[in-house]
Design an enzyme around this catalytic site. Structure first.
Site, short mmCIF file in Angstrom:
data_model
loop_
_atom_site.label_atom_id
_atom_site.label_comp_id
_atom_site.label_asym_id
_atom_site.label_seq_id
_atom_site.Cartn_x
_atom_site.Cartn_y
_atom_site.Cartn_z
N ARG A 145 0.99 -1.26 0.50
CA ARG A 145 0.43 -0.13 -0.11
C ARG A 145 1.10 1.58 0.06
O ARG A 145 0.61 2.34 -0.75
CB ARG A 145 -0.76 0.34 1.33
CG ARG A 145 -1.94 0.85 1.19
CD ARG A 145 -2.69 0.65 2.34
NE ARG A 145 -3.97 1.96 2.73
CZ ARG A 145 -5.39 1.99 1.86
NH1 ARG A 145 -5.58 1.14 0.68
NH2 ARG A 145 -6.10 2.68 2.62
N TYR A 146 1.99 1.13 0.79
CA TYR A 146 3.09 3.22 0.75
C TYR A 146 4.28 3.00 0.67
O TYR A 146 4.44 3.92 0.05
CB TYR A 146 2.59 2.92 2.85
CG TYR A 146 1.24 3.22 2.84
CD1 TYR A 146 0.21 3.33 3.08
CD2 TYR A 146 1.36 1.86 4.13
CE1 TYR A 146 -0.57 3.46 3.26
CE2 TYR A 146 -0.79 1.88 5.18
CZ TYR A 146 -0.83 2.19 4.25
OH TYR A 146 -2.01 2.29 5.47
N ARG B 105 17.79 -27.28 5.74
CA ARG B 105 17.69 -26.25 6.53
C ARG B 105 18.95 -25.64 6.51
O ARG B 105 18.88 -24.62 8.13
CB ARG B 105 17.05 -27.07 8.26
CG ARG B 105 16.73 -28.31 7.83
CD ARG B 105 15.08 -27.62 7.29
NE ARG B 105 14.29 -26.67 8.79
CZ ARG B 105 12.75 -26.78 8.10
NH1 ARG B 105 12.60 -26.76 7.02
NH2 ARG B 105 12.55 -25.30 9.11
N HIS B 106 18.75 -24.88 5.78
CA HIS B 106 19.79 -24.16 5.73
C HIS B 106 20.39 -23.39 4.52
O HIS B 106 20.30 -23.19 3.34
CB HIS B 106 21.81 -24.64 6.14
CG HIS B 106 22.77 -22.99 5.97
ND1 HIS B 106 23.62 -22.46 5.66
CD2 HIS B 106 23.26 -23.53 7.24
CE1 HIS B 106 24.00 -21.46 6.34
NE2 HIS B 106 24.31 -22.12 6.95
N THR C 174 31.87 -18.03 4.75
CA THR C 174 31.10 -18.44 5.76
C THR C 174 30.19 -17.56 5.23
O THR C 174 29.77 -16.89 4.31
CB THR C 174 31.18 -18.06 7.50
OG1 THR C 174 30.07 -18.23 8.21
CG2 THR C 174 31.31 -16.43 7.58
N HIS D 48 2.15 25.58 26.09
CA HIS D 48 1.48 24.45 26.48
C HIS D 48 -0.02 24.84 26.39
O HIS D 48 -1.03 23.72 26.28
CB HIS D 48 1.09 25.12 27.97
CG HIS D 48 2.54 25.94 28.91
ND1 HIS D 48 2.96 24.51 29.47
CD2 HIS D 48 3.64 26.98 28.90
CE1 HIS D 48 4.77 25.52 29.95
NE2 HIS D 48 4.50 26.77 29.39
N GLN E 21 31.46 -13.15 14.07
CA GLN E 21 30.66 -13.92 12.40
C GLN E 21 30.25 -12.60 11.98
O GLN E 21 29.96 -13.11 10.53
CB GLN E 21 30.12 -15.09 13.10
CG GLN E 21 29.01 -16.15 11.91
CD GLN E 21 29.03 -17.13 12.84
OE1 GLN E 21 28.28 -17.77 12.50
NE2 GLN E 21 29.97 -18.66 12.83
N SER F 284 -15.31 11.87 4.71
CA SER F 284 -16.04 10.79 6.27
C SER F 284 -16.49 10.76 5.49
O SER F 284 -17.33 11.21 4.75
CB SER F 284 -16.74 11.65 7.56
OG SER F 284 -17.03 11.24 8.06
N ARG G 153 15.49 -10.54 9.29
CA ARG G 153 14.02 -9.90 8.79
C ARG G 153 12.88 -9.03 8.41
O ARG G 153 13.28 -8.74 7.43
CB ARG G 153 13.95 -11.98 7.81
CG ARG G 153 15.51 -12.63 7.66
CD ARG G 153 14.33 -13.93 7.71
NE ARG G 153 16.20 -14.77 7.57
CZ ARG G 153 16.41 -15.16 6.59
NH1 ARG G 153 16.12 -14.98 5.65
NH2 ARG G 153 17.62 -16.09 6.61
#
Length: 485
Positions: A14-15, A81-82, A108, A156, A238, A286, A335
Site C-alpha cells: 500500500r505505501y 535447513r540452511h 562463511t 502549553h 561471525q 468522512s 528480516r
C-alpha cells in the site's frame, strides 16, 4: 491461491515505493548474494588462486536469480535447513557448473548475508536521503513565502506571543535537516564486512593463502572496491557488529519522531482551519459527515512515524543480546525490522512530500484567530506607553488587570468577542493613549525578527540551502509525489 488470500504487509502492498520494495525483495537479496560470490571469486583469482575464466564467466552470466533458481534453492533449503550454504550455493552451482567447486571458497554464510545487508542499508539510505532533501527544500520555500504572515504562537497549547507562519515552518525544516545530517553521517560511516572467516579471525583465508596476511588484506581491499565501500570494519565476529544496524535504526527512528511532531502541528492547525494538507476535489473526508476535511495524509504519516520511531528498540535488543561471536536470534527479527525501517521511512517521505507540496493557508482565518488574543498581548505595549508619558507602572498594570479579567469573562462566559480594547477606549485612565491604541494592535509589531530569522535560515543564501547543495540536481529534477491511496 491469489495474493488476496494471504497476508501481505501494508508497507509493501500500500505505501512504499517500487524502488524501495525492490531493494528488499527476495530476488534482489538472492541476486546480491550471487554478486558477492562473483566478487569473491574475481578477487581470489586476481590474487593467484586457481579459478578459471570460464567459472567467472558462468557466474557473471547468472547473477540474477530466476524463478527456476528459486525453486531449486527452495527444495535444497527444505532438505538442508540452511538457506545460504547448501540451498543457494547449490542453486548457483547448477547454472554455473564450472564454478561449482569454488563458489563461496573460504567464506562463511555471513560473507554473503552480511555483506549483502550492508549493501541494502547503503542503497536504502541513498534512496531516502534525496527524498528527504526535497521535502526540506519545499518547506524552506514555504517558510520564505510566509515569513512575514503573523500567526498565533502557542506554549502549553495556550496562546502565546505571535510568530509567523513561515517561522513555524522553518522550525519544521530545521528538525528535518537534523535528521538529514544524522542519516547522512550514518550513511557515510557504513563499511563493508568483507572476507573475515567464521569468527572474524580470517583463519580460513590464512589456509587458502598459505599464511600470507598481506594477500588477505589485499583481498578485502579488492572486495571493498568492487562493492563500492571505503573499507571494511576493522573487527568483525561471525557477523558485522549489530551496532551498525542500531546506528541506522536510531537515525531513522529519530526521523519517525520528527514527522510525528510536524504532522501533529499541521493536524491541530487544520482543526483551527488555519492551514490544511492538500484536499483533492473528489476526496471524501468522512463516509458519514460529508462536510469533513480530515487530515488523512498527516494521520498516515503520524502512524507510520510512530511505527518507525519504535523499531530501534528491536535493533537495540538484538544488538544487546548477541552473545560472544554471534547467536542466530538476530536472523528472523532482522528480516522483519530492517526492511520495515526503510519501507516505513520511504512511505513517510512520499506522503510528506505530497503534503508540503500543497499546504493550504487561510490568511483571513489566521488573522481573525490571532485578533481574538492580540488585545491581551498588546497590554504590555500600552503599559509601556503610559509609563513613558509619566503614569505609574503599578497603576497602569492594575487598570489593565481589571479590564482584562472583565474582557476574559465576556469571552469565556458569554461567548462574545474580546472587547478589551473597547473597554480601554472607554476608561478615562487610558485617555492619554486612546489615539495610539489601534496602532499598537498591528500584529507586525509582535513578530520580532521572524522574517529575518526565516530568510537567514531558509533563504537563498541560508543555512538550509548550503546543506542541500549535494542534492541540487535531484531537487531541480524532482516532481511532486502523487499518492495513489
Amino acid at each position: 491461491m491469489s495474493g488476496n488470500d494471504t497476508y501481505q504487509t501494508p508497507l509493501a502492498s500500500r505505501y512504499a515505493s517500487t524502488q524501495m520494495k525492490t531493494i528488499f525483495s527476495a530476488r534482489t537479496r538472492a541476486s546480491t548474494w550471487r554478486q558477492c560470490w562473483v566478487w569473491l571469486a574475481e578477487a581470489e583469482k586476481e590474487l593467484g588462486l586457481d579459478i578459471s575464466d570460464e567459472a567467472i564467466s558462468q557466474m557473471k552470466a547468472n547473477i540474477t536469480m530466476t524463478d527456476k533458481d528459486f525453486e531449486v534453492a527452495a527444495v535444497e533449503e527444505k532438505k538442508r535447513r540452511h538457506d545460504v550454504m547448501e540451498a543457494h550455493v547449490h542453486a548457483f552451482g547448477q547454472v554455473a557448473p564450472a564454478a561449482a567447486g569454488i563458489i563461496h571458497w573460504g567464506a562463511t554464510s555471513c560473507y554473503v548475508t552480511d555483506n549483502a545487508d550492508l549493501i541494502f542499508l547503503r542503497d536504502g539510505l541513498d534512496l531516502l536521503l534525496p527524498k528527504l532533501a526535497v521535502i526540506i527544500h519545499k518547506l524552506a520555500k514555504f517558510a520564505v513565502e510566509y515569513r512575514s504572515m503573523p500567526t498565533l504562537g502557542f506554549t502549553h497549547y495556550q496562546p502565546a506571543q505571535l510568530i509567523t507562519v513561515g517561522r513555524r515552518a522553518a522550525q519544521w525544516a530545521q528538525d528535518l535537516l537534523m535528521d538529514l545530517e544524522d542519516i547522512t553521517k550514518t550513511r557515510e560511516d557504513l563499511r563493508y564486512r568483507g572476507a573475515q572467516g567464521t569468527t572474524g579471525t580470517q583463519a580460513s583465508f590464512m589456509e587458502i593463502f598459505h599464511g600470507d596476511g598481506a594477500k588477505i588484506d589485499k583481498l578485502n581491499e579488492l572486495l571493498c572496491e568492487k562493492a563500492g565501500f571505503p573499507s571494511c570494519y576493522s573487527i568483525s565476529t561471525q557477523t558485522y557488529t549489530r551496532k551498525v544496524d542500531l546506528r541506522v535504526a536510531n537515525a531513522l527512528a529519530a526521523f519517525g519522531a520528527t514527522v510525528q511532531r510536524i504532522t501533529g502541528d499541521i493536524r491541530h492547525l487544520a482543526s483551527q482551519k488555519e492551514i490544511e494538507e492538500p484536499f483533492e476535489k473528489d476526496q471524501i473526508g468522512s463516509s458519514a459527515m460529508a462536510y469533513k476535511r480530515n487530515p488523512m495524509r498527516c494521520e498516515r504519516i503520524a502512524g507510520l512515524g510512530r511505527h518507525l520511531a519504535n523499531l530501534n528498540k528491536d535493533a537495540s535488543d538484538t544488538y544487546a543480546q548477541q552473545w560472544f561471536e554471534r547467536t542466530l536470534d538476530d536472523s528472523a527479527i532482522r528480516r522483519i525490522y530492517i526492511p520495515e525501517m526503510f519501507l516505513s521511512a520511504d512511505a513517510i517521505c512520499m506522503t510528506l512530500d505530497n503534503v508540503v507540496s500543497g499546504l493550504v493557508v487561510y490568511p483571513n482565518k489566521i488573522h481573525s484567530r490571532l485578533m481574538e488574543e492580540l488585545p491581551f498581548m498588546a497590554t504590555e505595549n500600552i503599559i509601556m506607553k503610559l509609563v513613558s508619558l509619566g503614569e505609574s507602572r503599578q497603576d497602569a498594570h492594575e487598570e489593565i488587570r481589571v479590564l482584562s479579567h472583565q474582557a476574559s469573562d465576556v469571552v469565556k462566559k458569554e461567548g462574545k468577542n474580546n472587547d478589551l480594547i473597547e473597554r480601554i477606549k472607554r476608561t478615562e485612565f487610558f485617555k492619554p493613549v486612546w489615539g495610539e491604541v489601534d496602532g499598537l494592535l498591528d500584529p507586525v509589531n509582535f513578530i520580532g525578527r521572524c522574517p529575518e530569522q526565516v530568510l537567514k535560515y531558509c533563504g537563498e543564501n541560508g543555512e538550509i540551502q548550503e546543506a542541500l547543495k549535494p542534492y541540487k540536481k535531484y531537487i531541480e529534477e524532482s516532481e511532486d509525489v502523487e499518492l495513489t491511496v
